[in-house]
Design a protein around this motif. Structure first.
Motif, PDB file in Angstrom:
ATOM      1  N   ASN A  78       0.810  -1.217   0.000  1.00 52.54           N
ATOM      2  CA  ASN A  78       0.000   0.000   0.000  1.00 52.54           C
ATOM      3  C   ASN A  78       0.840   1.262   0.000  1.00 52.54           C
ATOM      4  O   ASN A  78       0.406   2.314   0.448  1.00 52.54           O
ATOM      5  N   GLY A  79       2.060   1.167  -0.473  1.00 49.54           N
ATOM      6  CA  GLY A  79       2.926   2.336  -0.600  1.00 49.54           C
ATOM      7  C   GLY A  79       3.939   2.097  -1.695  1.00 49.54           C
ATOM      8  O   GLY A  79       4.103   0.986  -2.193  1.00 49.54           O
ATOM      9  N   LYS A  80       4.627   3.157  -2.098  1.00 53.36           N
ATOM     10  CA  LYS A  80       5.660   2.992  -3.104  1.00 53.36           C
ATOM     11  C   LYS A  80       6.788   2.129  -2.552  1.00 53.36           C
ATOM     12  O   LYS A  80       7.084   2.155  -1.365  1.00 53.36           O
ATOM     13  N   VAL A  81       7.396   1.362  -3.443  1.00 46.60           N
ATOM     14  CA  VAL A  81       8.590   0.609  -3.074  1.00 46.60           C
ATOM     15  C   VAL A  81       9.785   1.526  -3.311  1.00 46.60           C
ATOM     16  O   VAL A  81       9.944   2.094  -4.395  1.00 46.60           O
ATOM     17  N   VAL A  82      10.624   1.677  -2.293  1.00 47.89           N
ATOM     18  CA  VAL A  82      11.756   2.590  -2.379  1.00 47.89           C
ATOM     19  C   VAL A  82      13.031   1.838  -2.018  1.00 47.89           C
ATOM     20  O   VAL A  82      13.073   1.097  -1.033  1.00 47.89           O
ATOM     21  N   LEU A  83      14.051   1.991  -2.847  1.00 45.64           N
ATOM     22  CA  LEU A  83      15.357   1.356  -2.627  1.00 45.64           C
ATOM     23  C   LEU A  83      16.323   2.428  -2.158  1.00 45.64           C
ATOM     24  O   LEU A  83      16.489   3.466  -2.816  1.00 45.64           O
ATOM     25  N   VAL A  84      16.973   2.179  -1.032  1.00 47.49           N
ATOM     26  CA  VAL A  84      17.897   3.153  -0.453  1.00 47.49           C
ATOM     27  C   VAL A  84      19.256   2.491  -0.273  1.00 47.49           C
ATOM     28  O   VAL A  84      19.354   1.427   0.344  1.00 47.49           O
ATOM     29  N   HIS A 135      18.509  -0.279   9.100  1.00 45.53           N
ATOM     30  CA  HIS A 135      19.359  -0.749   8.003  1.00 45.53           C
ATOM     31  C   HIS A 135      18.803  -0.184   6.701  1.00 45.53           C
ATOM     32  O   HIS A 135      17.734   0.435   6.677  1.00 45.53           O
ATOM     33  N   LEU A 136      19.530  -0.405   5.589  1.00 48.77           N
ATOM     34  CA  LEU A 136      19.124   0.084   4.281  1.00 48.77           C
ATOM     35  C   LEU A 136      18.871  -1.089   3.340  1.00 48.77           C
ATOM     36  O   LEU A 136      19.590  -2.074   3.362  1.00 48.77           O
ATOM     37  N   THR A 137      17.853  -0.965   2.532  1.00 49.32           N
ATOM     38  CA  THR A 137      17.559  -1.930   1.460  1.00 49.32           C
ATOM     39  C   THR A 137      16.326  -1.413   0.739  1.00 49.32           C
ATOM     40  O   THR A 137      16.088  -0.201   0.701  1.00 49.32           O
ATOM     41  N   SER A 138      15.498  -2.317   0.210  1.00 49.72           N
ATOM     42  CA  SER A 138      14.267  -1.928  -0.484  1.00 49.72           C
ATOM     43  C   SER A 138      13.097  -2.009   0.489  1.00 49.72           C
ATOM     44  O   SER A 138      12.799  -3.077   1.034  1.00 49.72           O
ATOM     45  N   PHE A 139      12.399  -0.873   0.710  1.00 47.06           N
ATOM     46  CA  PHE A 139      11.358  -0.774   1.725  1.00 47.06           C
ATOM     47  C   PHE A 139       9.995  -0.545   1.074  1.00 47.06           C
ATOM     48  O   PHE A 139       9.876  -0.072  -0.047  1.00 47.06           O
ATOM     49  N   SER A 140       8.926  -0.850   1.866  1.00 45.53           N
ATOM     50  CA  SER A 140       7.562  -0.475   1.525  1.00 45.53           C
ATOM     51  C   SER A 140       6.703  -0.730   2.751  1.00 45.53           C
ATOM     52  O   SER A 140       7.230  -1.049   3.838  1.00 45.53           O
ATOM     53  N   ILE A 141       5.397  -0.606   2.576  1.00 47.45           N
ATOM     54  CA  ILE A 141       4.474  -0.900   3.680  1.00 47.45           C
ATOM     55  C   ILE A 141       3.435  -1.906   3.187  1.00 47.45           C
ATOM     56  O   ILE A 141       2.999  -1.867   2.038  1.00 47.45           O
ATOM     57  N   LEU A 142       3.068  -2.821   4.085  1.00 46.78           N
ATOM     58  CA  LEU A 142       2.000  -3.768   3.818  1.00 46.78           C
ATOM     59  C   LEU A 142       0.810  -3.389   4.683  1.00 46.78           C
ATOM     60  O   LEU A 142       0.967  -3.059   5.863  1.00 46.78           O
TER      61      LEU A 142
END
Length: 1365
Positions: free
Chosen positions: A966-972, A1031-1038
C-alpha cells in the motif's frame, strides 16, 4: 663492414656447405661467420684437414703411371690411401686418377675420368675424339706435352638469396645496391669454388594499395608470363614481352631474369650473351669483339667477349605486349621494321600505318621466328671502317652522303645515296625515299590534379595565412617535390587547411602526368613532411570484412604498413568503433604482427556493429577504416510445424507439414524433393503397411548453411484408440505431448498435452521474441566495451516491443535474466555505471513494472511459489520478481561517484552526497530522514518505484494472504554505515489499515524472497505511514484490506444470514400453501407475486453471498468464480429492490386508478417482471461489461463484491437501491394523502381490494425504511470503514432482511392468517369431536380478531369476528 660481409655470407652459404662437405673440412659455422665479419677468432685452429701441422705446405704432384690393370689402380685410389714417404717428412693425403691414355689400331686417345674434362684449347690443339660440349671435351687425340691433365668440370651455380628487411639493421636498399655494384670479386672460397659475381635483381616493398610491388633492378626484367599473371605496376610499362615491376611476389619462386647473361669464356674473360629478340649494337660488337661461336649480322650480334663498362645492355629487336583485344602487339624499335609480307600476314596495329612496304607494329608474334629487320645495316668495310647500308626504299640524305663519303660500291644519285662509310654520330638514320607530310605539332594542354594530405597536428585557422610558418613549410616541400617528380610540371597551389587533425588540400597543374608520377609525388611529399611533422597516412584500401552471423568469430586486419610511413618495430595500436576506443578483453583481442595489426572479435554481436578505424602510431600515423558500417547478417530462423506429433496409422490419414524461414533465405524439406523456397508445405499421407515404431523424420534446412540452421519434424505412427484427437495436434492419450513452433517473430517452441477431458491444452511455452533472444545470448558474454551499447539496445528493444513484452511471462523472464547477467558482469568486472547507463537500465525495468504486466507477474510469481510448469522458459531465475529487484540493487551499488537525478515514467533515481544528516521528499510520495551520521562525507542513492507492487508479491513472514502493498517501493543505498533511517510513505488505498513497515528479504521462502519486518517498526500512522529502520535496502508498507478483524461481525453475519434464509424458505412455503386462497383478485395476485419474487431474489442472493465468501476465503484465489458470484449477488440484490419498486407502483396505480383502471392482470404482470428482472439485468450486464475487461469489476484480496477503489462499480448497486428507497417513500406519502382525501370512496371499495392495498402499504412502510437504513449503513462502512458501530449495525440489519420480509410481507397479512386458520380448523375438526374446538383454533381465532373487522349481529344477539377477504 659487418653488413657487406654478412650479405656475402648469406649469398655463398650453399656453396660453402657443398665445398666443405666434399673437401673434408669440418668447421663450426659461428667461427667461419666471425672470420667473414672480420671479428677476431680464437687462437685455436678451427679448421682441420685430416692431418696438419703448423709448418706444412700442400703440393699437388702429377705422376704418369704405366699400368695394364686399370681397374685395380682405380680400386686402390678410390680407397683414399694415406701413407708417408721420405722418412715421414712427406705425407700423401690423397690420390686420384685424372686421365687414361691408350692406343688403338689407328690413333692414340687420352680420355678423362668422371667429373673431369679437357679444356677447349686442348680439344682444339690436339683434336677432339668426341663431341665438344660446353667448351670442353672428354677425349683428345694426344697427351699434352706441357703436362696438362684433365681438369674438374666447372659448373656455374646460380644461387638466389632472399634477404628480409629485418636483417638490414637500418641499412637501406640503396646501400646494398651500391655495395654489390662495387663488389671486387671474384671471392675464392677454396680451390674448387669461387664467387664470380653478385647482383641485386629484385626488390619487393609494400605498394600504395596495400599489396607488394616487386621491381627489377637494371639489366633485369620480369618474363612476359609473369607480367601477365601478376599484373604490371601502375607506373610501369609492358614492353618487349617483359616488364620492370609487378604487383606480387610470384609464389613459385621466380625472380627477375637478366636481359644480358654473362659467363666465363674460354680465354678466361666474360662472354655476354643476349636473350632472344635482343642484340648488341653494332658499335658494341666492334668494340668488344664478337664471340667465336656467334656471327655478326645486320649490324648487330648476340654475344660479345666482355661486359661493356659503360653499362650498355642488349637492345630489343622486337617489343611485344598485350593488345587491347587480348592478343600480342609486336612493335619494332627504331631503325627496325617488319617486312611487307609479315605486315600483310599478321595485320598492322590500329595505331600504326603501313608505309614503304613495311610497318612498325603487327598484331602477333610470327610463329616462324621472324623478327624486325634493320632499316640501316652497318658492318665492317674493307678499310676497317664501318659501312652503313640502307634497306630498300630508304637512303641517306645528301648532307650525310657528302659528310661521311659514299661507299665505293654505291652511287650518289638524286641527292642521296644508299651507303655511307660511317655510322653518323648524331643519330641520323636512313630516310624513306617517299616522305609523308609531318603532323602538326601537338596542342599544349594543362591537366589539373587535386590532392590532400593529413598532418597529425592541432588545426589552426592561421595555417591558411601564406605567411604562417606551417603554410610556408608545406608549400616549399610541395613545390620542390613537384619539380623533382613531374616532368611537365607547371604549378602547384595550396587550396586550404581544414579541420580534422589538419587536412591540407592542394592542386597540381602539368601538361600531363606520367605513369607513377602521381604516386611518387604523394610519397615524396609525405616523406619530406614527416621529417618535420607527424603525418597521417590514410590507407586507400578499406579494412577487409565479410558479414558474419550473430555470435560468429570475426578477424579484422589493419595493414600492411607502407614503407613510406617509416615505422620500425616500436609502433603502437589503437582500434576504434565510431569514436569509442576498443580495449582488449575476453571477447576483443588485439594483436601486433610484422607489418599489420589484427582485431579478433570472438563473438560478433549487434553491439559490435559500427564503423571501425585502425590507428598504428610511431611518430607518424597509419590510418585505415572500414567501408562504412560493419554489420551482421540476418540470422536464418527456421521453423517447422509440427515439431513432434503422433499420427494415427490409417490409410488416407494425413498431416500437413510446414517448413519456413525468414526472408531472404530459402529452405528445403528433406527427403521431399521440392524446389527451395521461403516457405514449403507438404502433406504427409500415412500408409498402414509402413507403420513402424521408428518415427518418420523430416529435416527442414536452410539452403546455404544446412548444418547450422535446421529443424526436424518427427512423426510417430501409432495404432489404437485415443483419448484426444484433434486435426491441429494429432492423436494422443492422457499426458501425451505434442511440440509445435512459436509465432514467426519468436524463437522456441510450445508444448500441448492431452488432458483427461479429451482436449489438448498448452502446458509449456518457451517462446521469446527474436530480438530479446539475441540480447539474451549476448548478455552471457558482456564486457566493458560492449556494455554501453548493449544497455542502449536493450532499452530500445524493450520499449519498442513493450506491448508484446508485458503480456508475455516468458519475455519478461528473459529480460529479467538479461538484467541479472548485466548485474553479474558489472559486479565481477567492477564496471562503473554512469548516468546514461543507469537510465537505460531504469527504462528497461520500468516497462516490466507497468500495470499491463500485472497478470504476467502473477503467473510468474504463482509459478515460483508452486513450482508450476504451466509456463516455463528454461531460465535460472527461480523467482523472477525477486531477481529483478536484486539485479537493480547490484547495478546501483556500482554507480560512479558523481551526483545526478534520473526520472523516467515509472522509476525515479536520486543520487547525492551528505555529511551529517539528510532529509528529502521524493516525488511527494516518499520522504526520507536520516537524523544523524558519522560525520563522514558519503553518498546516498534513492530509487522510487511507482508500480513495483505489480511485480513483487505481498507474501510476508506471517504468510498472510490478505496483505497488500500500500505504498511505493523505495530502494535506499549509501556508501556509509546508516543505522537509523526514517521513511514516510503516502498511502495508496485509504481503506486499508493495519500497516506493517517491511523490507524485501531475498532469503525468505527458500530463496524466493518475501517481505520481512525485522529491524523496522511503525512509528506514526496518520494520513501517511512513518517507518523507522536500522538498516538500508528496499522498503515499503504492507496493509490489510480487513482493517477490523472482529469475530462478532462474522457471528452476526452468518447467524443473521442463516435466519434470513430460513425465514425466506418459510415465506415461500406459506405462499405456496395459501396461493389459491389469497389470489382471488388482481391486486392481491400482484401483491403476492411481488412478495414471492422479493423472497426468491433475496434467497438466491444470500446463497451466492455464501459462495462468494467461500471463494474469497480460499488460499488459492479464483478470480473467474469470484466474478460470477459478484454478478449474481449484484443482480438479485437489484431484483429485490426493483420488485419492491413494482409493489409501490402497483399501490400507486390502484390508489389513483382503482375505480377506473383499464390494465389487465396479464399486462400488470408483464410490467412487473420487466421491471423486477429486466432493469437489474441491464444494470448488472453493463457494469460487468465496462469494468471486467480492465480488471476493475471485483475487489482485490477482499470479499467477492463490486469494486470501489478503482472503478467505483459499487455505485451500480448503491445508486439504484437508494433511489428506489426514495421513490417508494414518495409513493407512500402520495398514497396516504390520496386515501385521506378520499376516505368515503375508499370505504366503499371492495373489501378484498382494500385489504390488499392496505397490506402493500404496510409492507412498503416497514420494508422501505428498513432496506434504506440497511444500505445507508453500507454506504457508511465505505465512508468510515473502521467504525465498529456502523459495521455491526450494517451486519445485523443486512443479515435479517429475509426475516423482516417474512414478518411484514406475509405474517402481518390478515388474509394469510385467515386462510392458515381455516386450514388449521379443518385439520382440528377432522381430528376431534364436532362439538369441541381445539385450543389452537381458539388462539388463532382470538389473535385473528385483533386484525379483523368486528361486526355485531343484533338479531342473534351473538358477536362474531369477521375478517374481510
Amino acid at each position: 663492414m659487418a653488413l657487406p660481409k654478412a650479405i656475402g655470407y648469406m649469398i655463398i652459404l650453399l656453396a660453402i656447405f657443398y665445398s666443405l662437405e666434399h673437401q673434408g673440412y669440418r668447421e663450426p659455422l659461428n667461427t667461419f661467420f666471425k672470420e667473414l665479419l672480420g671479428i677476431k677468432a680464437s687462437h685455436s685452429h678451427a679448421r682441420e684437414k685430416r692431418v696438419s701441422t703448423i709448418n706444412t705446405r700442400e703440393v699437388i704432384v702429377q705422376a704418369v703411371v704405366d699400368a695394364s690393370d686399370l681397374d685395380q689402380i682405380r680400386l686402390l685410389l678410390s680407397s683414399d690411401p694415406v701413407f708417408s714417404v721420405l722418412d715421414g717428412s712427406v705425407l700423401i693425403s690423397s690420390a686420384e686418377a685424372t686421365s687414361v691414355c691408350s692406343s688403338n689400331m689407328t690413333e692414340y686417345e687420352c680420355r678423362c675420368e668422371d667429373s673431369l674434362a679437357w679444356s677447349y684449347n686442348n680439344c682444339i690443339t690436339y683434336g677432339a675424339c668426341d663431341e665438344i660440349v660446353g667448351d670442353t671435351c672428354n677425349c683428345i687425340n694426344a697427351l699434352p706435352e706441357d703436362g696438362q691433365h684433365c681438369q674438374p668440370v666447372v659448373t656455374d651455380l646460380v644461387v638466389d638469396v632472399r634477404i628480409p628487411v629485418s636483417v638490414l639493421e637500418g641499412y637501406g636498399v640503396s646501400f646494398i645496391r651500391t655495395y654489390l655494384n662495387s663488389y671486387p670479386g671474384p671471392f675464392i672460397i677454396n680451390d674448387f669454388t669461387q664467387i664470380i659475381d653478385l647482383n641485386l635483381t629484385t626488390v619487393c616493398y609494400p605498394g600504395l594499395n596495400g599489396g607488394l610491388q616487386c621491381r627489377c633492378e637494371e639489366q633485369f626484367a620480369w618474363s612476359c608470363d609473369t607480367c601477365i599473371d601478376h599484373t604490371v605496376c601502375s607506373n610501369t610499362t609492358f614492353t618487349n614481352d617483359s616488364c620492370g615491376c609487378i604487383n606480387a611476389l610470384p609464389p613459385g619462386g621466380e625472380l627477375c631474369e637478366p636481359i644480358t647473361m654473362c659467363y666465363p669464356g674460354l680465354n678466361g674473360g666474360l662472354q655476354c650473351q643476349c636473350e632472344e629478340q635482343f642484340a648488341w649494337s653494332c658499335d658494341t660488337c666492334i668494340d668488344h669483339t664478337v664471340c667465336s661461336n656467334t656471327t655478326f649480322t645486320n649490324d648487330s650480334c648476340s654475344c660479345i667477349n666482355a661486359l661493356p663498362p659503360g653499362g650498355e645492355l642488349c637492345e630489343p629487336i622486337t617489343m611485344c605486349y598485350p593488345g587491347l583485344n587480348g592478343g600480342l602487339q609486336c612493335r619494332c624499335e627504331e631503325q627496325f621494321a617488319w617486312s611487307c609480307d609479315t605486315c600483310i600476314k599478321h595485320t598492322v596495329c590500329s595505331n600504326t600505318t603501313f608505309t614503304n612496304d613495311s610497318c612498325g607494329c603487327i598484331n602477333a608474334l610470327p610463329p616462324g621466328g621472324e623478327l624486325c629487320e634493320p632499316i640501316t645495316m652497318c658492318y665492317p668495310g674493307l678499310n676497317g671502317r664501318l659501312q652503313c647500308q640502307c634497306e630498300e626504299q630508304f637512303a641517306w640524305s645528301c648532307d650525310t652522303c657528302i659528310k661521311h663519303t659514299v661507299c665505293s660500291n654505291t652511287t650518289f644519285t638524286n641527292d642521296s645515296c644508299g651507303c655511307v662509310n660511317a655510322l653518323p654520330p648524331g643519330g641520323e638514320l636512313c630516310e624513306p625515299i617517299t616522305r609523308t607530310t609531318p603532323p602538326p605539332p601537338p596542342t599544349t594542354t594543362t591537366v589539373v590534379e587535386k590532392f590532400r594530405l593529413i598532418m597529425n597536428i592541432k588545426y589552426s585557422k592561421e595555417y591558411n595565412n601564406p605567411d604562417n610558418d606551417v603554410h610556408q613549410n608545406v608549400n616549399e616541400i610541395i613545390q620542390a617535390k613537384c619539380k623533382e617528380t613531374i616532368e611537365t610540371f607547371k604549378s602547384a597551389t595550396i587550396t586550404s587547411f581544414t579541420e580534422g587533425s589538419t587536412i591540407v588540400e592542394y592542386t597540381v597543374r602539368a601538361s600531363s602526368f606520367g605513369k607513377g608520377e602521381l604516386q611518387a609525388l604523394e610519397s615524396g611529399i609525405f616523406t619530406d613532411l614527416a621529417n618535420t611533422y607527424s603525418m597521417i597516412y590514410q590507407s586507400s584500401t578499406f579494412i577487409p570484412f565479410q558479414s558474419p552471423f550473430l555470435g560468429e568469430k570475426v578477424i579484422l586486419t589493419c595493414g600492411p604498413i607502407p614503407l613510406v610511413v617509416g615505422f620500425t618495430d616500436r609502433w603502437t595500436i589503437e582500434w576504434k568503433i565510431g569514436d569509442k576506443m576498443i580495449l582488449a578483453d575476453s571477447v576483443h583481442k588485439i594483436a601486433k604482427n610484422k607489418n599489420s595489426s589484427t582485431l579478433t572479435i570472438e563473438r560478433f554481436f549487434i553491439t559490435d556493429q559500427g564503423k571501425y578505424t585502425c590507428l598504428l602510431k610511431e611518430g607518424n600515423v597509419f590510418r585505415q577504416t572500414s567501408n562504412g558500417v560493419l554489420s551482421v547478417k540476418e540470422t536464418p530462423l527456421v521453423q517447422v510445424d509440427p515439431m513432434k506429433q503422433k499420427v494415427k496409422c490409417e490409410d488416407g490419414n494425413s498431416v500437413v507439414l510446414a517448413c519456413t524461414v525468414n526472408s531472404p533465405y530459402k529452405v528445403k524439406l528433406l527427403p521431399v524433393v521440392l524446389e527451395p523456397a521461403n516457405s514449403i508445405s507438404h502433406t504427409y499421407v500415412a500408409d498402414s503397411t509402413k507403420c513402424s515404431p521408428t518415427p518418420v523424420v523430416f529435416t527442414c534446412q536452410e539452403e546455404t548453411s544446412p548444418n547450422l540452421f535446421q529443424e526436424k519434424i518427427s512423426l510417430e505412427l501409432v495404432r489404437g484408440s485415443f483419448l484426444c484427437d484433434d486435426p491441429r495436434f494429432g492423436v494422443g492419450n492422457l499426458d501425451d505431448t505434442v511440440e509445435f513452433s512459436c509465432e514467426p517473430d519468436e524463437v522456441g517452441q510450445r508444448i500441448a498435452a492431452c488432458l483427461a477431458n479429451g482436449s489438448w491444452a498448452i502446458v509449456e511455452i518457451n517462446c521469446i521474441l527474436k530480438p530479446i533472444k539475441q540480447l539474451l545470448d549476448q548478455s552471457q558474454f558482456l564486457t566493458n566495451n560492449s556494455l554501453p551499447e548493449f544497455l542502449l539496445e536493450l532499452s530500445n528493444v524493450t520499449i519498442t516491443l513493450s506491448a508484446k513484452v508485458v503480456v508475455s511471462p516468458t519475455n519478461i523472464n528473459a529480460i529479467v535474466e538479461i538484467l541479472t547477467n548485466v548485474a553479474n558482469t558489472v559486479t565481477s568486472s567492477n564496471i562503473e555505471i554512469n548516468k546514461d547507463l543507469m537510465t537505460d537500465v531504469l527504462k528497461t525495468a520500468g516497462v516490466l513494472t507497468r500495470d499491463e504486466a500485472t497478470n504476467s507477474w502473477e503467473t510468474l510469481n504463482n509459478k515460483s511459489a508452486s513450482n508450476s510448469s504451466v509456463i516455463t522458459s528454461n531460465f535460472t531465475n527461480e523467482s523472477p520478481s525477486s531477481s529483478l529487484l536484486l539485479s537493480i540493487e547490484n547495478i546501483t551499488s556500482n554507480l560512479d561517484k558523481s551526483s545526478f537525478n534520473i526520472e523516467t515514467t515509472s522509476i525515479i533515481l536520486t543520487k547525492t552526497t551528505f555529511t551529517d544528516s539528510f532529509t528529502d521528499d521524493f516525488n511527494s510520495s516518499v520522504g526520507i530522514d536520516i537524523p544523524e551520521s558519522d560525520g563522514v562525507n558519503k553518498s546516498i542513492t534513492v530509487i522510487t518505484f511507482f508500480s513495483m507492487e505489480n511485480v513483487l508479491p505481498a507474501r510476508a513472514v506471517d504468510n498472510s494472504t490478505s496483505n497488500v502493498i500500500n505504498g511505493k517501493v523505495v530502494l535506499v543505498q549509501s556508501t556509509g554505515n546508516i543505522t537509523n533511517i526514517t521513511i514516510e510513505f503516502n498511502i495508496i488505498n485509504d481503506s486499508l489499515k493495519t500497516p506493517q513497515c517491511v523490507f524485501w528479504n531475498f532469503d525468505l521462502f527458500g530463496g524466493l524472497g518475501g517481505w520481512d519486518d525485522e529491524g523496522c517498526e511503525v512509528s506514526l500512522v496518520n494520513e501517511t505511514v512513518t517507518c523507522n529502520c536500522n538498516h538500508l535496502t528496499s522498503f515499503s508498507i504492507l496493509m490489510s484490506p480487513f482493517g477490523l478483524d472482529l469475530p462478532i461481525l462474522d457471528y452476526i453475519t452468518y447467524i443473521g444470514v442463516g435466519i434470513s434464509m430460513l425465514s425466506l424458505v418459510i415465506c415461500l412455503i406459506i405462499e405456496a400453501i395459501i396461493w389459491r386462497k389469497v389470489c382471488r383478485n388482481n391486486t392481491a395476485f400482484l401483491r403476492h407475486v411481488s412478495i414471492v419474487n422479493i423472497a426468491v431474489s433475496l434467497l438466491i442472493a444470500d446463497i451466492w453471498f455464501i459462495i462468494g465468501a467461500a471463494i474469497s476465503d480460499a488460499e488459492v484465489k479464483n478470480p473467474p468464480a469470484c466474478t460470477a458470484a459478484t454478478f449474481f449477488i449484484h443482480f438479485f440484490y437489484l431484483a429485490l429492490f426493483f420488485w419492491m419498486l413494482a409493489s409501490a407502483l402497483l399501490l400507486l396505480y390502484r390508489t389513483i386508478s382503482v375505480f377506473g383502471g383499464d390494465l389487465s392482470k396479464n399486462a400488470l404482470l408483464a410490467i412487473g417482471f420487466c421491471l423486477g428482472y429486466g432493469a437489474p439485468l441491464i444494470i448488472a450486464v453493463i457494469t460487468i461489461a465496462v469494468t471486467a475487461p480492465v480488471e476493475e469489476y471485483i475487489r482485490e484480496n477482499e470479499a467477492c463484491w463490486l469494486n470501489w477503489h478503482k472503478s467505483k462499480a459499487l455505485l451500480a448497486f448503491v445508486i439504484p437501491a437508494l433511489l428506489i428507497v426514495v421513490i417508494n417513500l414518495c409513493i407512500l406519502i402520495i398514497v396516504l394523502y390520496k386515501m385521506l382525501r378520499r376516505r368515503g370512496v375508499v370505504d366503499s371499495a371492495h373489501p378484498a381490494e382494500k385489504n390488499a392495498l392496505a397490506v402493500i402499504a404496510r409492507t412498503l412502510a416497514f420494508l422501505t425504511p428498513f432496506f434504506g437504513l440497511t444500505w445507508g449503513l453500507g454506504v457508511g462502512t465505505m465512508i468510515d470503514p473502521f467504525n465498529i458501530g456502523i459495521h455491526i449495525a450494517f451486519a445485523f440489519f443486512n443479515s435479517l432482511q429475509g426475516f423482516f420480509i417474512l414478518v411484514f410481507g406475509t405474517l402481518l397479512d390478515k388474509k394469510v392468517w385467515s386462510e392458515i386458520g381455516k386450514m388449521t380448523s379443518s385439520i382440528g375438526t377432522r381430528s376431534t369431536s364436532a362439538g369441541n374446538s381445539s385450543s389452537g383454533q381458539g388462539f388463532f381465532r382470538n389473535w385473528r380478531r385483533r386484525d379483523g373487522y368486528n361486526i355485531s349481529s343484533h338479531d342473534s344477539g351473538v358477536s362474531n369476528s369477521y375478517v374481510n377477504t
